[in-house]
Design a protein around this motif. Sequence first.
Motif, short mmCIF file in Angstrom:
data_model
loop_
_atom_site.label_atom_id
_atom_site.label_comp_id
_atom_site.label_asym_id
_atom_site.label_seq_id
_atom_site.Cartn_x
_atom_site.Cartn_y
_atom_site.Cartn_z
N PRO A 1 9.00 83.53 25.91
CA PRO A 1 8.79 84.84 25.31
C PRO A 1 10.02 85.73 25.41
CG PRO A 1 7.57 84.63 27.37
CD PRO A 1 8.21 83.30 27.10
N ILE A 2 10.30 86.41 24.30
CA ILE A 2 11.34 87.42 24.25
C ILE A 2 10.66 88.69 23.78
CG2 ILE A 2 13.49 88.17 23.16
CD1 ILE A 2 14.12 85.18 22.65
N ASP A 3 10.73 89.73 24.60
CA ASP A 3 10.15 91.02 24.22
C ASP A 3 11.18 91.80 23.42
OD1 ASP A 3 7.69 90.60 25.56
OD2 ASP A 3 8.64 91.15 27.47
N SER B 1 14.26 91.76 26.10
CA SER B 1 14.23 91.28 27.48
C SER B 1 13.56 89.92 27.50
CB SER B 1 13.49 92.27 28.40
OG SER B 1 12.13 92.37 28.01
N THR B 2 13.96 89.12 28.48
CA THR B 2 13.43 87.77 28.60
C THR B 2 13.58 87.31 30.04
OG1 THR B 2 13.61 85.50 27.85
CG2 THR B 2 15.64 86.76 27.93
N ALA B 3 12.76 86.37 30.41
CA ALA B 3 12.87 85.77 31.73
C ALA B 3 13.55 84.41 31.65
CB ALA B 3 11.49 85.63 32.37
N GLY B 4 14.06 84.07 30.48
CA GLY B 4 14.71 82.77 30.29
C GLY B 4 15.88 82.59 31.23
N ASN B 5 16.13 81.33 31.58
CA ASN B 5 17.20 81.09 32.56
C ASN B 5 18.37 80.28 32.01
OD1 ASN B 5 16.00 78.61 32.39
ND2 ASN B 5 15.12 78.64 34.44
N THR B 6 18.32 79.83 30.78
CA THR B 6 19.45 79.12 30.18
C THR B 6 20.01 79.98 29.05
OG1 THR B 6 18.52 76.97 30.70
CG2 THR B 6 20.17 77.04 28.95
#
Length: 150
Positions: A2-4, A25-30
């Motif tokens: 998910p990308i807000d 905002s995102t919680a992605g790590n790559t």
Amino acid sequence: MPIDRTNPDEIFTPPDEAKYAQVLSTAGNTHVFVAGVLSKNAHGEMIGVDDMETQTRTVLSQIETCLAVEDATMADVVRRRVFTIDIDRFLAIQGEVYDDYWTDGAVPGSTLVQVESLADAHHDGVAPSEPTDVEPRFLVEIDVTAVLDE
């Protein structure tokens, strides 16, 4: 992943054809970084001489190819920077072109900058030893950042 995407009411809301969000905002790590892409084929030859739409579509298609190497898509792009030598010509085609690459609200943050020239004098990879007057040929250059959750 998910990308807000948000456009706060208190600041300018981008027009629909601009296809960007003010805040992401995102919680992605790559993170995938695609360097500035010009409208060139695999042999370094320009595609779309003096044609803003062709050059922009070529650049975005090549960006899709670069993202695919990392299993990313345009929907994963969180940051787009566009450099052009003619902002008015770019704005005239951006809405139609962006519609083919960013859909369903999956739009990045974006910056659009007009510059005097792009990599024209260096298109063959070798910088001249003396400054030269090079007729502008590349009209647009775009770099992007994508975020993936792996």
